[in-house]
Design an enzyme around this catalytic site. Structure first.
Site, PDB file in Angstrom:
ATOM      1  N   HIS A  79      15.069  -6.200  75.425  1.00 24.84           N
ATOM      2  CA  HIS A  79      15.990  -6.657  74.381  1.00 24.84           C
ATOM      3  C   HIS A  79      16.550  -5.547  73.493  1.00 24.84           C
ATOM      4  O   HIS A  79      17.440  -5.784  72.695  1.00 24.84           O
ATOM      5  CB  HIS A  79      15.323  -7.711  73.487  1.00 24.84           C
TER       6      HIS A  79
HETATM    7  C1  UD1 Z   1      15.479  -7.971  66.291  1.00 24.49           C
HETATM    8  C2  UD1 Z   1      14.928  -6.739  65.606  1.00 24.49           C
HETATM    9  C3  UD1 Z   1      13.971  -6.022  66.544  1.00 24.49           C
HETATM   10  C4  UD1 Z   1      12.911  -6.960  67.095  1.00 24.49           C
HETATM   11  C5  UD1 Z   1      13.598  -8.163  67.736  1.00 24.49           C
HETATM   12  C6  UD1 Z   1      12.603  -9.140  68.277  1.00 24.49           C
HETATM   13  C7  UD1 Z   1      16.458  -5.687  63.978  1.00 24.49           C
HETATM   14  C8  UD1 Z   1      17.346  -4.526  63.726  1.00 24.49           C
HETATM   15  N1  UD1 Z   1      15.978  -5.796  65.243  1.00 24.49           N
HETATM   16  O1  UD1 Z   1      16.307  -7.536  67.367  1.00 24.49           O
HETATM   17  O2  UD1 Z   1      13.331  -4.991  65.844  1.00 24.49           O
HETATM   18  O3  UD1 Z   1      12.118  -6.298  68.060  1.00 24.49           O
HETATM   19  O4  UD1 Z   1      14.430  -8.789  66.742  1.00 24.49           O
HETATM   20  O5  UD1 Z   1      13.211 -10.150  69.008  1.00 24.49           O
HETATM   21  O6  UD1 Z   1      16.216  -6.463  63.081  1.00 24.49           O
HETATM   22  N2  UD1 Z   1      20.519 -14.058  68.977  1.00 24.49           N
HETATM   23  C9  UD1 Z   1      20.629 -15.376  69.333  1.00 24.49           C
HETATM   24  N3  UD1 Z   1      19.675 -16.237  68.889  1.00 24.49           N
HETATM   25  C10 UD1 Z   1      18.656 -15.840  68.113  1.00 24.49           C
HETATM   26  C11 UD1 Z   1      18.562 -14.488  67.749  1.00 24.49           C
HETATM   27  C12 UD1 Z   1      19.505 -13.605  68.192  1.00 24.49           C
HETATM   28  O7  UD1 Z   1      21.527 -15.783  70.034  1.00 24.49           O
HETATM   29  O8  UD1 Z   1      17.804 -16.679  67.763  1.00 24.49           O
HETATM   30  C13 UD1 Z   1      21.544 -13.090  69.480  1.00 24.49           C
HETATM   31  C14 UD1 Z   1      22.648 -12.890  68.506  1.00 24.49           C
HETATM   32  O9  UD1 Z   1      23.849 -12.840  69.184  1.00 24.49           O
HETATM   33  C15 UD1 Z   1      22.385 -11.527  67.902  1.00 24.49           C
HETATM   34  C16 UD1 Z   1      21.620 -10.826  68.990  1.00 24.49           C
HETATM   35  O10 UD1 Z   1      20.921 -11.850  69.713  1.00 24.49           O
HETATM   36  O11 UD1 Z   1      23.550 -10.873  67.542  1.00 24.49           O
HETATM   37  C17 UD1 Z   1      20.642  -9.851  68.459  1.00 24.49           C
HETATM   38  O12 UD1 Z   1      19.848 -10.434  67.425  1.00 24.49           O
HETATM   39  P1  UD1 Z   1      19.400  -9.534  66.166  1.00 24.49           P
HETATM   40  O13 UD1 Z   1      18.625 -10.349  65.236  1.00 24.49           O
HETATM   41  O14 UD1 Z   1      20.573  -8.817  65.644  1.00 24.49           O
HETATM   42  O15 UD1 Z   1      18.476  -8.419  66.772  1.00 24.49           O
HETATM   43  P2  UD1 Z   1      17.419  -8.497  67.949  1.00 24.49           P
HETATM   44  O16 UD1 Z   1      18.027  -7.834  69.131  1.00 24.49           O
HETATM   45  O17 UD1 Z   1      16.851  -9.852  68.129  1.00 24.49           O
END
Ligand code: UD1
Length: 348
Positions: free
Chosen positions: A199
């Site tokens: 991820h």
């Molecule tokens: C985040 C953390 C990372 C952690 C990870 C665990 C930061 C900078 N990164 O990364 O340290 O290891 O969480 O999972 O805070 N999305 C969904 N549904 C969700 C969550 C996310 O669709 O429930 C999608 C969204 O489009 C989002 C992307 O995933 O833009 C990334 O989510 P984001 O919270 O920005 O960071 P993670 O990659 O999950």
């Protein structure tokens, strides 16, 4: 009764906060649980909270996704409001996500005592958003709760020793609270397989790197069951990246099922920090699909290996030998209680 606010928001924080939340309440503190809503899909939030026994949050800020600046700023505004309204005596933040830095910044600017759980981890890779979040949160916070001796060393070398305490790792508490014998196996667990999670932006956001990782998985000697985080699912569809036949995609698993899947596998391939440790504790070999690890303790005995760019020889790396390790570098599963005691002391 002193009020302590726990700030969580992303999947790994629901896991880490469970044992601490229970220990804070047991220590007679009044706990306020705030969820920023950074992760909002059921499989990434509610299902995980239920699985790890974290109670329902008192406040849900519903921040959701966005660029780093937008997401962090939205959390900061809402967290400041909720801290002013609820008036906690201390705020606890967890790990290294945007929810962590937002919680620490909001609280310290309001003059509220702030403690950071999982302090002192360093990858020494400043291209990782998590590395910047960790460094900033450690330097902001009043109390640094370090999971390992290595983390304590990092804090010492940054001049933060007087605020640092070694507590052990709350993820051991979380793991030990699950009776894995009672967790159902995955349908594919009968055969010989690897499990994987990917991820990190460094693996998912560049189509060439993403294909290289998947193709390297496809060349391994066994099928790879890949539990796909929403970020990975999204990028696979954006880039129209083909998946090799032996790489099977699944939705993310709940915490306990993920642990069980690792336990039933022939090894783990991951870029997650938490899973590297969980594999180590469960006695399973892990190959880390990154250039560095924040958990060097897992490298001992060959239980973890950092693949970096060596994707062409991933097959050999995955098949490496391991030797038994006696040590328990992450503590014995009582970190939640240690942390609660430190918070009581801080509030004195
Ligand atoms: C985040 C953390 C990372 C952690 C990870 C665990 C930061 C900078 N990164 O990364 O340290 O290891 O969480 O999972 O805070 N999305 C969904 N549904 C969700 C969550 C996310 O669709 O429930 C999608 C969204 O489009 C989002 C992307 O995933 O833009 C990334 O989510 P984001 O919270 O920005 O960071 P993670 O990659 O999950």
């Amino acid at each position: 009764m002193p009020k302590v606010m726990n700030v969580v928001g992303a999947r790994p924080q629901f896991v880490k906060a469970g044992p601490v939340s229970r220990a804070l309440v047991a220590a007679g503190l009044d706990e306020i649980l705030v969820n920023t809503g950074q992760h909002y899909d059921d499989l990434m939030s509610d299902a995980i909270m239920k699985d790890v026994g974290l109670r329902e949050p008192d406040v849900d800020l519903g921040v959701g996704s966005g660029s780093h600046g937008h997401q962090t700023a939205a959390m900061l505004r809402k967290l400041e409001d909720v801290m002013v309204e609820r008036g906690p005596d201390a705020v606890l933040t967890y790990g290294d996500t945007n929810s962590t830095i937002a919680g620490a910044l909001a609280a310290t600017k309001l003059g509220i005592l702030t403690a950071h759980v999982e302090a002192g981890l360093r990858s020494f890779n400043r291209a990782m958003p998590e590395e910047l979040n960790r460094i900033a949160t450690d330097h902001l916070s009043d109390l640094l709760l370090a999971p390992t001796k290595n983390a304590m060393d990092h804090l010492r070398s940054e001049g933060l020793e007087s605020r640092s305490r070694l507590t052990g790792d709350v993820m051991v508490d979380a793991l030990m609270s699950i009776d894995l014998a009672r967790v159902a196996t995955q349908p594919w667990a009968d055969s010989s397989v690897y499990v994987a999670t990917i991820h990190r932006p460094s693996n998912t956001d560049d189509p060439i790197r993403l294909s290289a990782v998947l193709n390297a998985f496809g060349r391994l000697d066994k099928p790879v069951h890949l539990l796909a985080h929403p970020r990975l699912q999204q990028r696979l569809s954006d880039f129209e990246t083909p998946t090799p036949e032996s790489v099977v995609l699944h939705e993310p698993l709940p915490y306990s099922s993920m642990l069980r899947a690792v336990l039933d596998s022939d090894g783990l391939l991951t870029d997650s920090g938490g899973l590297q440790k969980e594999a180590f504790i469960l006695g399973k070999k892990c190959t880390t699909i990154r250039s560095e690890t924040e958990w060097p303790e897992t490298l001992v005995g060959g239980w973890n290996a950092v693949a970096g760019d060596r994707l062409d020889v991933l097959g050999d790396l995955v098949l490496r030998a391991t030797t038994p390790v006696e040590d328990d570098p992450f503590g014995r599963g009582d970190a939640g209680e240690w942390i609660a005691r430190e918070i009581v002391d801080l509030l004195r």
